[in-house]
Motif scaffolding. Structure first.
Motif, PDB file in Angstrom:
ATOM      1  N   VAL A 280      16.068  -7.295 -11.406  1.00 43.36           N
ATOM      2  CA  VAL A 280      15.851  -7.329 -12.843  1.00 43.36           C
ATOM      3  C   VAL A 280      14.751  -8.334 -13.201  1.00 43.36           C
ATOM      4  O   VAL A 280      13.925  -8.084 -14.080  1.00 43.36           O
ATOM      5  N   GLU A 281      14.721  -9.461 -12.498  1.00 49.29           N
ATOM      6  CA  GLU A 281      13.747 -10.507 -12.813  1.00 49.29           C
ATOM      7  C   GLU A 281      12.340 -10.188 -12.303  1.00 49.29           C
ATOM      8  O   GLU A 281      11.346 -10.459 -12.982  1.00 49.29           O
ATOM      9  N   TYR A 282      12.255  -9.637 -11.087  1.00 53.89           N
ATOM     10  CA  TYR A 282      10.950  -9.456 -10.451  1.00 53.89           C
ATOM     11  C   TYR A 282      10.493  -8.010 -10.336  1.00 53.89           C
ATOM     12  O   TYR A 282       9.360  -7.745  -9.941  1.00 53.89           O
TER      13      TYR A 282
ATOM     14  N   ASP B  48       0.822  -1.210   0.000  1.00 49.84           N
ATOM     15  CA  ASP B  48       0.000   0.000   0.000  1.00 49.84           C
ATOM     16  C   ASP B  48       0.858   1.264   0.000  1.00 49.84           C
ATOM     17  O   ASP B  48       0.373   2.354   0.252  1.00 49.84           O
ATOM     18  N   SER B  49       2.149   1.104  -0.275  1.00 48.69           N
ATOM     19  CA  SER B  49       3.053   2.250  -0.234  1.00 48.69           C
ATOM     20  C   SER B  49       3.109   2.950  -1.586  1.00 48.69           C
ATOM     21  O   SER B  49       2.697   2.388  -2.606  1.00 48.69           O
ATOM     22  N   PRO B  50       3.623   4.180  -1.626  1.00 49.11           N
ATOM     23  CA  PRO B  50       3.706   4.911  -2.899  1.00 49.11           C
ATOM     24  C   PRO B  50       4.593   4.189  -3.905  1.00 49.11           C
ATOM     25  O   PRO B  50       5.711   3.782  -3.583  1.00 49.11           O
ATOM     26  N   GLU B  51       4.096   4.042  -5.115  1.00 52.50           N
ATOM     27  CA  GLU B  51       4.839   3.274  -6.108  1.00 52.50           C
ATOM     28  C   GLU B  51       6.185   3.897  -6.438  1.00 52.50           C
ATOM     29  O   GLU B  51       7.155   3.185  -6.725  1.00 52.50           O
ATOM     30  N   GLU B  52       6.282   5.245  -6.355  1.00 52.99           N
ATOM     31  CA  GLU B  52       7.550   5.871  -6.715  1.00 52.99           C
ATOM     32  C   GLU B  52       8.660   5.521  -5.722  1.00 52.99           C
ATOM     33  O   GLU B  52       9.843   5.555  -6.062  1.00 52.99           O
ATOM     34  N   LEU B  53       8.278   5.159  -4.486  1.00 53.37           N
ATOM     35  CA  LEU B  53       9.304   4.816  -3.506  1.00 53.37           C
ATOM     36  C   LEU B  53       9.843   3.405  -3.725  1.00 53.37           C
ATOM     37  O   LEU B  53      11.036   3.153  -3.568  1.00 53.37           O
ATOM     38  N   LEU B  54       8.984   2.463  -4.082  1.00 50.69           N
ATOM     39  CA  LEU B  54       9.480   1.139  -4.459  1.00 50.69           C
ATOM     40  C   LEU B  54      10.317   1.256  -5.729  1.00 50.69           C
ATOM     41  O   LEU B  54      11.394   0.655  -5.837  1.00 50.69           O
ATOM     42  N   TRP B  55       9.824   2.034  -6.674  1.00 54.07           N
ATOM     43  CA  TRP B  55      10.541   2.280  -7.936  1.00 54.07           C
ATOM     44  C   TRP B  55      11.947   2.810  -7.663  1.00 54.07           C
ATOM     45  O   TRP B  55      12.939   2.290  -8.201  1.00 54.07           O
ATOM     46  N   ALA B  56      12.035   3.810  -6.799  1.00 56.54           N
ATOM     47  CA  ALA B  56      13.340   4.379  -6.469  1.00 56.54           C
ATOM     48  C   ALA B  56      14.165   3.408  -5.626  1.00 56.54           C
ATOM     49  O   ALA B  56      15.394   3.361  -5.740  1.00 56.54           O
ATOM     50  N   GLY B  57      13.494   2.613  -4.786  1.00 59.86           N
ATOM     51  CA  GLY B  57      14.197   1.626  -3.985  1.00 59.86           C
ATOM     52  C   GLY B  57      14.880   0.583  -4.849  1.00 59.86           C
ATOM     53  O   GLY B  57      16.000   0.133  -4.551  1.00 59.86           O
ATOM     54  N   ILE B  58      14.211   0.193  -5.907  1.00 58.97           N
ATOM     55  CA  ILE B  58      14.815  -0.738  -6.864  1.00 58.97           C
ATOM     56  C   ILE B  58      16.052  -0.097  -7.493  1.00 58.97           C
ATOM     57  O   ILE B  58      17.104  -0.728  -7.619  1.00 58.97           O
ATOM     58  N   GLY B  59      15.934   1.183  -7.843  1.00 57.08           N
ATOM     59  CA  GLY B  59      17.074   1.895  -8.423  1.00 57.08           C
ATOM     60  C   GLY B  59      18.253   1.968  -7.478  1.00 57.08           C
ATOM     61  O   GLY B  59      19.409   1.792  -7.882  1.00 57.08           O
ATOM     62  N   ASP B  60      17.985   2.190  -6.195  1.00 56.61           N
ATOM     63  CA  ASP B  60      19.046   2.265  -5.192  1.00 56.61           C
ATOM     64  C   ASP B  60      19.717   0.911  -5.015  1.00 56.61           C
ATOM     65  O   ASP B  60      20.945   0.801  -4.984  1.00 56.61           O
ATOM     66  N   ALA B  61      18.902  -0.144  -4.906  1.00 61.42           N
ATOM     67  CA  ALA B  61      19.445  -1.482  -4.680  1.00 61.42           C
ATOM     68  C   ALA B  61      20.275  -1.984  -5.855  1.00 61.42           C
ATOM     69  O   ALA B  61      21.160  -2.835  -5.680  1.00 61.42           O
ATOM     70  N   LEU B  62      20.019  -1.469  -7.039  1.00 59.11           N
ATOM     71  CA  LEU B  62      20.806  -1.855  -8.209  1.00 59.11           C
ATOM     72  C   LEU B  62      22.293  -1.550  -8.019  1.00 59.11           C
ATOM     73  O   LEU B  62      23.150  -2.136  -8.690  1.00 59.11           O
ATOM     74  N   SER B  63      22.607  -0.648  -7.108  1.00 55.23           N
ATOM     75  CA  SER B  63      23.991  -0.210  -6.930  1.00 55.23           C
ATOM     76  C   SER B  63      24.812  -1.128  -6.038  1.00 55.23           C
ATOM     77  O   SER B  63      26.046  -1.074  -6.053  1.00 55.23           O
ATOM     78  N   LYS B  64      24.149  -1.952  -5.226  1.00 57.54           N
ATOM     79  CA  LYS B  64      24.880  -2.645  -4.159  1.00 57.54           C
ATOM     80  C   LYS B  64      25.980  -3.554  -4.695  1.00 57.54           C
ATOM     81  O   LYS B  64      27.111  -3.526  -4.207  1.00 57.54           O
ATOM     82  N   GLU B  65      25.654  -4.368  -5.680  1.00 59.54           N
ATOM     83  CA  GLU B  65      26.655  -5.308  -6.191  1.00 59.54           C
ATOM     84  C   GLU B  65      27.815  -4.593  -6.859  1.00 59.54           C
ATOM     85  O   GLU B  65      28.988  -4.811  -6.514  1.00 59.54           O
TER      86      GLU B  65
ATOM     87  N   VAL C 179      11.304  -8.714  -3.980  1.00 61.33           N
ATOM     88  CA  VAL C 179      11.955  -7.422  -4.216  1.00 61.33           C
ATOM     89  C   VAL C 179      12.123  -6.658  -2.905  1.00 61.33           C
ATOM     90  O   VAL C 179      13.171  -6.048  -2.653  1.00 61.33           O
ATOM     91  N   ALA C 180      11.106  -6.700  -2.040  1.00 61.00           N
ATOM     92  CA  ALA C 180      11.208  -6.034  -0.743  1.00 61.00           C
ATOM     93  C   ALA C 180      12.348  -6.633   0.081  1.00 61.00           C
ATOM     94  O   ALA C 180      13.125  -5.900   0.719  1.00 61.00           O
ATOM     95  N   LEU C 181      12.462  -7.948   0.084  1.00 59.52           N
ATOM     96  CA  LEU C 181      13.547  -8.608   0.815  1.00 59.52           C
ATOM     97  C   LEU C 181      14.907  -8.245   0.227  1.00 59.52           C
ATOM     98  O   LEU C 181      15.885  -8.062   0.965  1.00 59.52           O
ATOM     99  N   ASP C 182      14.982  -8.118  -1.082  1.00 63.79           N
ATOM    100  CA  ASP C 182      16.233  -7.724  -1.730  1.00 63.79           C
ATOM    101  C   ASP C 182      16.634  -6.319  -1.291  1.00 63.79           C
ATOM    102  O   ASP C 182      17.770  -6.072  -0.870  1.00 63.79           O
ATOM    103  N   ILE C 183      15.682  -5.398  -1.381  1.00 61.69           N
ATOM    104  CA  ILE C 183      15.977  -3.995  -1.072  1.00 61.69           C
ATOM    105  C   ILE C 183      16.273  -3.786   0.407  1.00 61.69           C
ATOM    106  O   ILE C 183      17.207  -3.062   0.772  1.00 61.69           O
ATOM    107  N   ILE C 184      15.479  -4.413   1.277  1.00 60.34           N
ATOM    108  CA  ILE C 184      15.618  -4.166   2.712  1.00 60.34           C
ATOM    109  C   ILE C 184      16.659  -5.069   3.361  1.00 60.34           C
ATOM    110  O   ILE C 184      17.532  -4.596   4.098  1.00 60.34           O
TER     111      ILE C 184
END
Length: 365
Positions: free
Chosen positions: A207-209, A159-176, A229-234
């Motif tokens: 990338v997959e999910y 139920d969270s704002p989609e732009e925050l998950l969207w940006a969270g995915i972008g942030d997590a892309l950097s970790k590796e 995706v939530a588990l990946d990001i958090i």
């Protein structure tokens, strides 16, 4: 020989997981103060109260964290009588709310439990807080203890704002790419070696999910993809962060992709865009710098499919801003811990932004 401790994230995820609050917190106290964002607390309040119903846990108050992770906001909370009285601190909200509460709990030596309401970053499980100045510019990193436990309520994430998950995915892309790049010249001991290896599982699930997860969130639907995706990001990125952040000894938690973000904070355009959104473009810059063109193409295609930026005009920044961005980047922890022999200079950093911008424009049109 000196000793050290590693405190790994402890967490519960799923619909209805707040029912575990009484059991999980039973050794830490009976009273808690909830501190967080206004909207976040409005979404979590009833579920938290339901979760502690008929238990020994008592909520003393729900308090707004102040709107940004600053020392000023943290110190104001520390001075409140109700915060002093509480046995435990419950942090509710996004990264800045969690970072503020980590500072407060660390300074007051109180147990901390985090309740992320968005999957936008790993702040709820990490032992680092990003501290800003009152004007919104980046100030420094603060290194607190990490939360005693984190509760990820899937229905609130959905139920969270989609732009925050969207940006969270972008942030997590950097970790590796950042962990691998920052550590590549060093002989790694046990803990950072584990962290760097774990970073290698952070990119592919996004990338997959990622697209399906975002679609499900738009429909307020809890799904396997959204939880992955939530588990990946958090959690995944949080595990990495806790294992590779030990400044001044070593710091591989972030690198040039985040230098692009911190550089953007001194531009007019950068102020209008989300942290993870900008970091996702920084990933392309880092991959350009490292001449990892095949991986850059994979991530760029993913960014395009998600509406994430691939060139600087996407975040309203022009080449005229690059010099000031580089000057800001050179003041960061990431710059201090850049690989010594990788050729990272102000000039090469600017050049990789220019090359990325040219590449991104070419695949857009």
């Amino acid at each position: 020989m000196s000793y050290y401790s590693v405190n790994l994230p402890s967490y519960t995820i799923g619909e209805g997981c707040y029912k575990e609050i009484p059991h999980t917190t039973r050794f830490y106290g009976k009273t808690a103060v909830v501190i967080g964002g206004k909207i976040a607390m409005s979404k979590a309040k009833d579920k938290i109260l339901e979760g502690i119903k008929d238990s020994d846990v008592e909520i003393l108050d729900f308090i707004w964290y102040g709107g940004d992770s600053t020392y000023e906001n943290g110190n104001a909370l520390i001075d409140m009588d109700v915060v002093k009285k509480a046995d435990m601190i419950f942090a509710v909200g996004g990264g800045r709310a969690c970072d503020t509460c980590k500072y407060v709990a660390n300074e007051m030596d109180k147990p901390l439990f985090c309740f992320p309401t968005v999957a936008s970053n790993c702040a709820s499980v990490t032992a680092i807080s990003v501290i800003y100045n009152p004007d919104g510019s980046f100030r420094e990193y603060y290194y607190p203890k990490n939360a005693n436990h984190t509760f990820i309520e899937s229905s609130i994430i959905a139920d969270s704002p989609e732009e925050l998950l969207w940006a969270g995915i972008g942030d997590a892309l950097s970790k590796e790419c950042e962990a691998v790049f920052a550590s590549k010249e060093d002989e790694l001991s046990h803990t950072p070696m584990m962290g760097v290896q774990l970073s290698k599982i952070c990119t592919t699930p996004l990338v997959e999910y990622g697209k399906k997860a975002l679609d499900d969130l738009r429909a307020n639907k809890v799904s396997y993809e959204l939880e992955q995706v939530a588990l990946d990001i958090i959690i995944s990125t949080g595990l990495v962060s806790n294992m590779v952040s030990a400044a001044p000894k070593y710091y591989y938690n972030s690198s040039l992709a985040h230098c692009v973000y911190y550089g953007s904070t001194v531009t007019k355009g950068g102020e209008k865009h989300l942290h993870g959104e900008i970091v996702s473009l920084g990933v392309l810059c880092l991959l350009t710098f490292g001449k990892e063109y095949e991986e850059r193409e994979r991530i760029a295609k993913f960014n395009l499919s998600m509406g994430l930026p691939v060139c600087f005009e996407d975040i309203e920044i022009t080449e005229d801003d690059f010099d000031a961005m580089a000057e800001k980047a050179m003041t960061t922890t990431e710059w201090d811990f850049k690989p010594k022999n990788a050729g990272v200079t102000k000039e090469s950093f600017i050049q990789c932004m220019k090359e990325t911008d040219e590449y991104g424009r070419s695949i857009k049109f």
